[in-house]
Design a protein around this motif. Structure first.
Motif, PDB file in Angstrom:
ATOM      1  N   GLU A  18      55.324  -0.869 -64.787  1.00 42.82           N
ATOM      2  CA  GLU A  18      54.143  -1.738 -64.666  1.00 42.82           C
ATOM      3  C   GLU A  18      52.882  -0.909 -64.450  1.00 42.82           C
ATOM      4  O   GLU A  18      51.828  -1.199 -65.016  1.00 42.82           O
ATOM      5  N   ARG A  72      51.861   0.747 -67.629  1.00 39.61           N
ATOM      6  CA  ARG A  72      51.238  -0.201 -68.575  1.00 39.61           C
ATOM      7  C   ARG A  72      49.748  -0.379 -68.274  1.00 39.61           C
ATOM      8  O   ARG A  72      48.953  -0.529 -69.193  1.00 39.61           O
ATOM      9  N   THR A  73      49.357  -0.347 -67.001  1.00 43.72           N
ATOM     10  CA  THR A  73      47.925  -0.506 -66.703  1.00 43.72           C
ATOM     11  C   THR A  73      47.136   0.680 -67.256  1.00 43.72           C
ATOM     12  O   THR A  73      45.971   0.546 -67.594  1.00 43.72           O
ATOM     13  N   GLU A  81      47.812   0.258 -71.522  1.00 44.80           N
ATOM     14  CA  GLU A  81      47.286  -0.924 -72.200  1.00 44.80           C
ATOM     15  C   GLU A  81      45.890  -1.297 -71.717  1.00 44.80           C
ATOM     16  O   GLU A  81      45.084  -1.800 -72.478  1.00 44.80           O
ATOM     17  N   LYS A  82      45.608  -1.049 -70.423  1.00 44.55           N
ATOM     18  CA  LYS A  82      44.299  -1.448 -69.900  1.00 44.55           C
ATOM     19  C   LYS A  82      43.377  -0.251 -69.760  1.00 44.55           C
ATOM     20  O   LYS A  82      42.208  -0.399 -69.373  1.00 44.55           O
ATOM     21  N   GLY A  83      43.887   0.933 -69.993  1.00 41.45           N
ATOM     22  CA  GLY A  83      43.052   2.127 -69.920  1.00 41.45           C
ATOM     23  C   GLY A  83      42.583   2.457 -68.508  1.00 41.45           C
ATOM     24  O   GLY A  83      41.570   3.136 -68.322  1.00 41.45           O
ATOM     25  N   ALA A  84      43.342   1.984 -67.500  1.00 42.60           N
ATOM     26  CA  ALA A  84      42.933   2.241 -66.115  1.00 42.60           C
ATOM     27  C   ALA A  84      43.442   3.614 -65.676  1.00 42.60           C
ATOM     28  O   ALA A  84      44.555   3.753 -65.202  1.00 42.60           O
ATOM     29  N   ARG A  97      41.031   1.504 -60.001  1.00 40.58           N
ATOM     30  CA  ARG A  97      41.097   0.522 -61.085  1.00 40.58           C
ATOM     31  C   ARG A  97      42.543   0.128 -61.356  1.00 40.58           C
ATOM     32  O   ARG A  97      42.877  -1.054 -61.473  1.00 40.58           O
ATOM     33  N   ALA A  98      43.406   1.132 -61.405  1.00 46.03           N
ATOM     34  CA  ALA A  98      44.834   0.864 -61.636  1.00 46.03           C
ATOM     35  C   ALA A  98      45.392   0.005 -60.510  1.00 46.03           C
ATOM     36  O   ALA A  98      46.231  -0.867 -60.725  1.00 46.03           O
ATOM     37  N   PHE A 120      44.474  -3.650 -61.069  1.00 45.21           N
ATOM     38  CA  PHE A 120      45.299  -4.304 -62.100  1.00 45.21           C
ATOM     39  C   PHE A 120      46.754  -4.448 -61.673  1.00 45.21           C
ATOM     40  O   PHE A 120      47.385  -5.467 -61.900  1.00 45.21           O
ATOM     41  N   SER A 121      47.298  -3.397 -61.059  1.00 49.91           N
ATOM     42  CA  SER A 121      48.752  -3.372 -60.843  1.00 49.91           C
ATOM     43  C   SER A 121      49.142  -3.821 -59.437  1.00 49.91           C
ATOM     44  O   SER A 121      50.289  -4.139 -59.190  1.00 49.91           O
TER      45      SER A 121
END
Ligand code: FAD
Ligand code: FES
Lengths: 458, 102
Positions: free
Chosen positions: A386, A389-390, A393-396, A401-402, A405-406
């Protein structure tokens, strides 16, 4: 200016020596600690009613433990000691504290952070299973409560504490299933010149290892951890790992003590706006201080493992030295011989610290190899997959920032046990150095507060 | 295996009686709640995020994996609170039905 309001946070070796030095110069500090008793981590006092003597509790460090406790007992009435009090936030000149459900503010002109360290963890598949404890936690079980964390315990990770705690368990009559160290012998040999800065401590380390061999404990060096075995209801049932020679092996156990040396508790300094620095040797961020303990923020100081992980002896020197630095800043006379003495002692310990970092390195490569299914955040069960993926897919590619998202780092431990490994996972996924992904910002409250807190006047 | 933790010494302390999820248990004076519970059972609580049982992690007040509650709803860190005679502990959060964050 003998009326400066000086607050020390932490009553371990650094905080106690700092308080003692200030008191001798006529300053009566406030000494705050979350624990009910003084001593900090290494010289933690057992609860009242326990009867083990100093030698049993502290082994080779018994005399130092007793000396620190006696010094504290002499100070206790002369300073303003506030045990069982957590500093959970601060603003310039003011600390927010909570004690037994009551919130109170404490004003300061100078703040000395002696907040110590906690275990540094690298996840492994299955480490969230009940029965996996931090290595330091395994030691506290024994020291503070006279219990073992399980019937058969595996010690896994790296660093001097691994051997110390395993041998303490053996001595106390616990069953130690194996000691599994990720660092190979070759690195220890390479680090010898630096480790020889403190031959006595090095010799003690060698003796610990000899004790484990004599007790017929299986000790494996240069291993790669693969998995903590077990299931959701029973918890830990064993450990699977790759031996130094590349064979896959399994050890049965119902408990694992896991740890890779220590990380400093820097949240309060961070909240105060103190600059942080990346330490290449141990590959982690800590408070940037001058060699006496002044941070980048005027009036805020740091000493002991909370500033720089150098161990208990260094914490005592650093506590005294930081007190001298504050006295100098308050225009009080300070013996330069005394100051230089502490600084020289610390330089030797710094050399030794670099040796330890080389001999027992933080295993950043493990984060890269962590399977997608492995849990990184054990508070909220967030996997390496997971988190990756941040990034993908999210460019974090920055940890905060990560985290947004996570949620890695947002759980109950507030990143204490996942932030370092999380940063390594992000850096590996983004293909950059770990210091380039930043570090998780400290956030208030530094530990979760109960909602039942009542406010009282200061 | 009845308990997770194993006592190695200091067993001559006076006994203390408390209740955990309605059942009476005996502990020793000076025990933390964590030791009292884990010398009788293998876990402290149910994880809110998966089917796993949890038994604490750090023992030093840093991970918060060891929360239990008094029946009156006060949250206690099991690793840093001592047993008291007559304590009535529940291992599920009395009022909450949603996962706690932070
Ligand atoms: C679990 C553990 C076991 C260890 N065992 C050993 C050992 O056996 N041998 C060895 O050589 N080294 C050991 N170490 C390393 C050891 O921590 C140090 O070398 C030494 O204790 C550092 O002293 P210190 O004064 O810097 O910090 P500590 O002794 O860690 O003291 C810090 C104090 O600050 C308090 N504190 C922190 N934050 C707050 C806050 N926000 N509010 C209020 N109070 C706060 C803590 O409660 C603690 O009492 C251990 C470390 C850990 C984490
Ligand atoms: S076990 Fe970590 S806070 Fe209690």
């Amino acid at each position: 200016m003998a009326t400066a309001r000086v607050v020390i946070v932490g009553a371990g070796p650094a905080g106690v020596r700092c308080a003692e030095t200030l008191l001798a110069a006529g300053i009566k500090p406030i000494l705050i600690d979350e624990n009910r008793r003084d001593g900090g981590q290494i010289y933690r006092r057992q609860p009242e009613g326990f009867t083990r003597d100093y030698a049993t509790l502290y082994g080779r460090e018994a005399a130092k433990a007793q000396d620190l406790h006696q010094s504290f007992d002499r100070l206790r009435e002369a300073i303003d000691y506030r045990p069982d009090t957590l500093v959970w936030n601060l603003t310039p000149g003011q600390l927010c504290c909570v004690s037994q459900g009551r919130h109170r503010t404490v004003d300061y002109d100078a703040l000395i952070l002696c907040t110590g360290a906690t275990d540094r963890l690298m996840p492994i598949e299955g480490w969230h299973l009940a029965g996996t404890y931090s290595l330091g936690g395994a030691q506290i079980a024994l020291k503070n409560q006279a219990v073992s964390i399980g019937h058969r315990v595996v010690f896994m990770g790296s660093g001097p504490l691994l051997y110390l705690v395993a041998s303490q368990y053996v001595k106390a009559g616990a069953e130690v299933a194996a000691v599994l160290d990720t660092s190979p012998l070759s690195l220890r040999l390479k680090a010898l010149p630096k480790l020889l800065a403190r031959p006595g401590v090095l010799f003690t380390g060698i003796k610990l290892l000899a004790q484990l061999y004599r007790a017929k404990v299986a000790v494996h060096l240069g291993i790669k951890p693969l998995q903590v075995l077990g299931d959701a209801s029973q918890g830990v049932m064993g450990v699977r790992f790759t031996t130094g020679s590349g064979r896959t092996a399994t050890v049965q156990a119902d408990a694992v003590a896991l740890g890779y040396h220590l990380r400093p508790e820097t949240q309060l300094g961070d909240l105060a706006g103190c600059a942080m620095a990346f330490d290449q040797a141990s590959s982690q961020w800590w408070l940037a201080t001058d060699d006496a303990g002044r941070t980048s923020v005027k009036g805020v100081y740091a000493a002991g493992d909370g500033a720089k992980i150098r161990g208990a002896d260094a914490a005592e020197h650093a506590g005294r030295l930081v007190a001298l630095a504050l006295l100098e800043d308050l225009q009080q006379p300070v013996s330069s011989a005394l100051r230089d003495g502490h600084q020289q002692a610390l330089a030797v310990m710094d050399q030794f610290r670099l040796g330890l970092a080389q001999a027992f390195p933080w295993p950043s490569e493990q984060a890269k190899a962590l399977p997608d299914s492995a849990i990184v955040c054990r508070c909220e069960m967030i996997s390496a997959g997971e988190l990756r993926r941040t990034v993908n897919e999210k460019g974090a590619c920055e940890v905060n920032r990560a985290k947004a998202f996570s949620r890695v780092g947002m759980g109950r431990c507030q990143g204490r046990y996942c932030a370092h490994a999380g940063a390594e996972v992000i850096a590996a996924a983004a293909g950059v150095q770990v210091q380039e992904v930043g570090r998780q910002r400290g956030q208030a409250p530094v530990k979760p507060l109960s909602m039942l807190i009542e406010e009282v006047a200061p | 295996m009845n308990g997770r933790f194993v006592r190695l010494a200091e067993q001559g302390r006076p006994a203390v009686s408390l209740t955990v999820d309605g059942a009476p248990i005996q502990a020793l004076q000076g025990d933390t709640l964590m030791v009292a519970l884990l010398t009788h059972g293998t876990a402290l609580r149910q994880s809110e995020f998966d089917s796993g049982r949890r038994a604490g992690f750090c023992l030093m007040g840093a991970c918060q994996d060891c929360w239990v509650w008094t029946r009156a709803g006060e949250r206690l860190r099991a690793c840093s609170n001592e047993v008291r005679d007559g304590l009535d502990i529940v291992t599920t959060q009395p009022e909450a039905t949603w996962p706690l964050h932070g």
